[in-house]
Design an enzyme around this catalytic site. Sequence first.
Site, PDB file in Angstrom:
ATOM      1  N   ALA A  13       3.170 -14.759 -11.302  1.00 29.94           N
ATOM      2  CA  ALA A  13       4.242 -15.267 -10.430  1.00 29.94           C
ATOM      3  C   ALA A  13       4.763 -14.145  -9.547  1.00 29.94           C
ATOM      4  CB  ALA A  13       5.370 -15.849 -11.283  1.00 29.94           C
ATOM      5  N   ASN A  94      -2.068  -9.058 -11.002  1.00 25.91           N
ATOM      6  CA  ASN A  94      -2.211  -7.779 -10.308  1.00 25.91           C
ATOM      7  C   ASN A  94      -3.556  -7.120 -10.627  1.00 25.91           C
ATOM      8  OD1 ASN A  94      -0.571  -8.078 -12.653  1.00 25.91           O
ATOM      9  ND2 ASN A  94      -0.292  -5.885 -12.734  1.00 25.91           N
ATOM     10  N   ALA A 175       0.158 -11.809   4.595  1.00 30.01           N
ATOM     11  CA  ALA A 175       0.781 -10.486   4.655  1.00 30.01           C
ATOM     12  C   ALA A 175       2.238 -10.661   4.248  1.00 30.01           C
ATOM     13  CB  ALA A 175       0.689  -9.917   6.073  1.00 30.01           C
ATOM     14  N   ALA A 232     -10.136  -3.538   4.551  1.00 29.42           N
ATOM     15  CA  ALA A 232     -10.642  -2.229   4.976  1.00 29.42           C
ATOM     16  C   ALA A 232     -10.625  -2.136   6.509  1.00 29.42           C
ATOM     17  CB  ALA A 232     -12.048  -2.010   4.431  1.00 29.42           C
ATOM     18  N   CYS A 283      -1.979  -3.276  -1.319  1.00 24.94           N
ATOM     19  CA  CYS A 283      -3.397  -3.648  -1.241  1.00 24.94           C
ATOM     20  C   CYS A 283      -4.324  -2.720  -0.461  1.00 24.94           C
ATOM     21  CB  CYS A 283      -3.506  -5.046  -0.698  1.00 24.94           C
ATOM     22  SG  CYS A 283      -2.793  -6.221  -1.857  1.00 24.94           S
ATOM     23  N   PHE A 345       7.758  -0.976   2.513  1.00 21.51           N
ATOM     24  CA  PHE A 345       6.549  -0.520   3.226  1.00 21.51           C
ATOM     25  C   PHE A 345       6.406  -1.153   4.598  1.00 21.51           C
ATOM     26  CE2 PHE A 345       3.208  -3.796   3.181  1.00 21.51           C
ATOM     27  CZ  PHE A 345       3.726  -4.726   2.285  1.00 21.51           C
ATOM     28  N   ARG A 353       5.756  -1.042  -2.882  1.00 24.82           N
ATOM     29  CA  ARG A 353       4.526  -0.457  -3.428  1.00 24.82           C
ATOM     30  C   ARG A 353       3.769   0.318  -2.338  1.00 24.82           C
ATOM     31  NH1 ARG A 353       2.107  -5.676  -6.417  1.00 24.82           N
ATOM     32  NH2 ARG A 353       3.102  -6.689  -4.648  1.00 24.82           N
ATOM     33  N   ARG A 450       8.510   4.746  13.630  1.00 29.08           N
ATOM     34  CA  ARG A 450       8.007   3.381  13.853  1.00 29.08           C
ATOM     35  C   ARG A 450       8.130   2.947  15.304  1.00 29.08           C
ATOM     36  NH1 ARG A 450       5.465   0.385   9.558  1.00 29.08           N
ATOM     37  NH2 ARG A 450       6.290   1.187   7.641  1.00 29.08           N
TER      38      ARG A 450
END
Length: 474
Positions: A13, A94, A175, A232, A283, A345, A353, A450
Amino acid sequence: MKFEIKRICCIGAGYVGGPTMAVIADKCPSIRVTVLDINNQKILDWNDNDLSNLPVYEPGLDKIIKRCRGVNLFFSTNIKEEISLADMIFLSVNTPTKTKGIGAGQASDLKWIEASTRQIASYAKGQTIVVEKSTLPVRTAETIKLILEAQNDDNNKKEENNNQFYILSNPEFLAEGTAINDLENPDRVLIGGENESAISALAKIYENWIDPKKILRTNLWSSELSKLTANAFLAQRISSINSISGLCEKTGADIGEVSKAIGMDRRIGSEFLKPGPGFGGSCFKKDILNLIYICNYYGLHEVAEYWEGVIKINSWQQNRIVRVIINKLFGTVAEKSIAILGFSFKSNTNDTRESPAIKICNDLINEGAKLKIYDPKVSKKKIELDLNLKSTVENICSPNGSWLYSTTILDAAKGVDGIVILTDWNEFKNINWNELYKYSRKPTWLFDSRNVCDTDKAKEENIKVWELGSSSSE
Ligand code: NAD
Ligand code: UGA
């Protein structure tokens, strides 16, 4: 054979399981959807009446939860019963990079996949479609099949349940921050499998809201490998543009102008050309590392080295931003206050993460800086865990560096020598530089990694500006 899917469950979840199942429940009112997790607190949070407490922050998710929860969408820890009743089970656990043992630092750790597959093997009854939703190394379906079939060989159980499993690969391309829109209007849905009826059963679910032309059917291995490859390629674009941002700063070219110019070439396209402090998220890094591991495993060392370059540029970008900050602040940040704006992130998520902010903040703290960190959605507790350091109570001096949690931009910027933008949150576009300048120590630097701030306005207030990929700030 034809499958009738009335009841589905999802193991995991998290950032994928929660939003994905919420959208399926919303679009398919006749299907009962249950999202399962071993983490009791997470399930309590998914069931919280206060929708601002959901474990995942994602624009639009709260409205769907409000509509569907308790109607045909449920969050539960009752793994045994839900698996036994499900016609289709999604695996959405995960798959982080292994931290020890063979392949540590590169291969994906599949222990959660194995554990949840064993749960399915033990509790499933009758015909069950098992869907890989997690991102997995190519050929994982083989392992899943072996585990499920081994359990089936257990004669007692076979007689009892008459089990039959069909494995599909259905990688998720959402995303974070745009998950609901990505799920409702995907570019494509990929379904890999060996059994046409099982593939059709899953395709039928998506056809409730997605044009069948966008539903791509492949073999299992193409589907698994396409997911790693897509990530990638996306990460490679970011590393490519970030490498050029460094060159712009040296040559007088401007990265914004370069991105626009190359993005207008239809063959390149304008997406994913925003320079930044390096890609983060759970990821990209793990999936590229996994690709590298797989290439080495098959003896394709040059291919592995090629992808390693993408990871190297990503670290280089983070390291050089730290060096720029230190250089501009007269070669030392020891005991200097620095505001960090943004810790997640990317914008519109509470996920941290692999956030570039973690490495950049840790490096500045190691140099003795006193950071004041503000993020609209990331909690103090989460930052403490990520930095492995408690927030100080007030902005005290420590030769070892420290950090303080701030609840507003202004609070973070009081008394600082530098303001560092690390996430592209919308609210950073309209900062009142006049007000911030009043309370900061002079000379005050703005480091916009940014390129989101109105730097002309900041310059008007006499703030010194460093913008990523712009030579005027050198
Ligand atoms: P996550 O860590 O947010 O969620 C995984 C959940 O699975 C956790 O809550 C964990 O407690 C639960 N879990 C683990 N083992 C379990 C078990 N045996 N039984 C029940 N629950 C169990 O991870 P995530 O971000 O949702 O990612 C899941 C997968 O999807 C990964 O493979 C990831 O690569 C992939 N993916 C992620 C994204 C993303 O944007 N986060 C996008 C596409 C694909
Ligand atoms: C990424 C992919 O975009 C998804 O398609 C994929 O499903 C997902 O990984 C996954 O497998 O987990 P996500 O990591 O959530 O999604 O977010 P992205 O929008 O891809 O951003 C990743 C990182 O790259 C962020 O740190 C972001 O700020 C950075 N980025 C992105 C840039 O620096 N520049 C860009 O132009 C785009």
